[in-house]
Write a protein that holds these residues in place. Structure first.
Motif, short mmCIF file in Angstrom:
data_model
loop_
_atom_site.label_atom_id
_atom_site.label_comp_id
_atom_site.label_asym_id
_atom_site.label_seq_id
_atom_site.Cartn_x
_atom_site.Cartn_y
_atom_site.Cartn_z
N PHE A 25 -29.49 -20.93 -3.58
CA PHE A 25 -30.63 -20.97 -4.49
C PHE A 25 -30.10 -21.04 -5.91
CE2 PHE A 25 -32.07 -18.64 -0.76
CZ PHE A 25 -33.19 -19.36 -0.42
N ALA A 26 -30.54 -22.03 -6.65
CA ALA A 26 -30.13 -22.20 -8.05
C ALA A 26 -28.61 -22.20 -8.18
CB ALA A 26 -30.75 -21.12 -8.92
N GLY A 27 -27.92 -22.81 -7.21
CA GLY A 27 -26.46 -22.92 -7.26
C GLY A 27 -25.72 -21.66 -6.85
N ILE A 28 -26.43 -20.65 -6.35
CA ILE A 28 -25.78 -19.38 -5.96
C ILE A 28 -25.86 -19.22 -4.45
CG2 ILE A 28 -25.87 -16.87 -6.15
CD1 ILE A 28 -27.06 -17.22 -8.92
N CYS A 29 -24.72 -18.98 -3.80
CA CYS A 29 -24.66 -18.73 -2.35
C CYS A 29 -25.14 -17.31 -2.10
CB CYS A 29 -23.25 -18.90 -1.82
SG CYS A 29 -22.59 -20.55 -2.04
N LYS A 30 -26.23 -17.14 -1.41
CA LYS A 30 -26.83 -15.81 -1.22
C LYS A 30 -26.26 -15.03 -0.03
CE LYS A 30 -30.07 -15.83 -4.42
NZ LYS A 30 -30.27 -14.84 -5.41
N LYS A 31 -25.95 -15.68 1.08
CA LYS A 31 -25.56 -14.96 2.29
C LYS A 31 -24.34 -14.06 2.09
CE LYS A 31 -26.57 -14.31 6.62
NZ LYS A 31 -27.82 -13.70 7.03
N PRO A 32 -23.23 -14.56 1.51
CA PRO A 32 -22.09 -13.66 1.30
C PRO A 32 -22.42 -12.50 0.37
CG PRO A 32 -21.42 -15.95 1.05
CD PRO A 32 -22.92 -15.93 1.14
N LEU A 33 -23.27 -12.74 -0.61
CA LEU A 33 -23.66 -11.67 -1.52
C LEU A 33 -24.48 -10.61 -0.81
CD1 LEU A 33 -24.62 -13.90 -4.57
CD2 LEU A 33 -22.57 -12.48 -4.34
N GLU A 34 -25.38 -11.05 0.05
CA GLU A 34 -26.19 -10.10 0.81
C GLU A 34 -25.32 -9.28 1.76
OE1 GLU A 34 -29.01 -12.71 2.59
OE2 GLU A 34 -30.21 -12.86 0.76
N CYS A 35 -24.33 -9.90 2.37
CA CYS A 35 -23.41 -9.18 3.27
C CYS A 35 -22.59 -8.16 2.49
CB CYS A 35 -22.48 -10.15 3.99
SG CYS A 35 -23.30 -11.17 5.21
N ALA A 36 -22.09 -8.55 1.32
CA ALA A 36 -21.32 -7.63 0.48
C ALA A 36 -22.18 -6.45 0.06
CB ALA A 36 -20.78 -8.37 -0.74
N ASP A 37 -23.42 -6.71 -0.26
CA ASP A 37 -24.34 -5.64 -0.66
C ASP A 37 -24.61 -4.70 0.51
OD1 ASP A 37 -26.20 -4.27 -2.37
OD2 ASP A 37 -27.81 -5.31 -1.32
N ALA A 38 -24.85 -5.26 1.69
CA ALA A 38 -25.12 -4.43 2.88
C ALA A 38 -23.90 -3.57 3.25
CB ALA A 38 -25.50 -5.32 4.06
N ALA A 39 -22.71 -4.09 2.99
CA ALA A 39 -21.49 -3.35 3.30
C ALA A 39 -21.09 -2.40 2.18
CB ALA A 39 -20.34 -4.33 3.56
N ARG A 40 -21.85 -2.43 1.09
CA ARG A 40 -21.54 -1.63 -0.10
C ARG A 40 -20.13 -1.93 -0.59
NH1 ARG A 40 -24.15 4.11 1.75
NH2 ARG A 40 -26.28 3.36 1.91
N ALA A 41 -19.78 -3.21 -0.59
CA ALA A 41 -18.44 -3.65 -0.99
C ALA A 41 -18.25 -3.51 -2.49
CB ALA A 41 -18.23 -5.10 -0.58
N ASP A 42 -17.07 -3.07 -2.88
CA ASP A 42 -16.73 -3.02 -4.30
C ASP A 42 -16.43 -4.41 -4.82
OD1 ASP A 42 -16.90 -0.20 -4.54
OD2 ASP A 42 -14.93 -0.01 -3.62
N TYR A 43 -15.81 -5.25 -3.96
CA TYR A 43 -15.40 -6.59 -4.37
C TYR A 43 -15.78 -7.62 -3.32
CZ TYR A 43 -12.41 -3.78 -7.36
OH TYR A 43 -11.95 -2.86 -8.26
N LEU A 44 -16.06 -8.83 -3.80
CA LEU A 44 -16.20 -10.00 -2.96
C LEU A 44 -15.14 -10.97 -3.45
CD1 LEU A 44 -17.65 -11.77 -0.86
CD2 LEU A 44 -19.17 -12.52 -2.69
N VAL A 45 -14.17 -11.27 -2.59
CA VAL A 45 -13.05 -12.12 -2.97
C VAL A 45 -13.35 -13.55 -2.55
CG1 VAL A 45 -10.57 -12.50 -2.74
CG2 VAL A 45 -11.47 -10.17 -2.66
N THR A 46 -13.25 -14.48 -3.52
CA THR A 46 -13.54 -15.88 -3.25
C THR A 46 -12.69 -16.78 -4.14
OG1 THR A 46 -15.25 -17.58 -3.18
CG2 THR A 46 -15.47 -15.93 -4.89
#
Length: 56
Positions: A4-25
């Motif tokens: 959406f609007a150039g932003i990949c949502k699925k990895p962000l939602e997974c990182a949020d659900a996992a309470r991740a400090d970092y998303l490495v890409t």
């Protein structure tokens, strides 16, 4: 993958659900710098963060 609007949502939602400090890409152009409490970083940035903790 949902984009959406150039932003990949699925990895962000997974990182949020996992309470991740970092998303490495390697593709930072499709992600914001922060997503809620998760910081989006490159692998190089991740190594600089964790490397000092790996040396004993």
């Amino acid at each position: 993958m949902m984009v959406f609007a150039g932003i990949c949502k699925k990895p962000l939602e997974c990182a949020d659900a996992a309470r991740a400090d970092y998303l490495v890409t390697g593709n930072q152009r499709h992600f914001p710098k922060f997503w809620k409490k998760t910081k989006v970083i490159t692998s190089r940035e991740f190594i600089t963060i964790v490397a000092p903790h790996m040396i004993t």
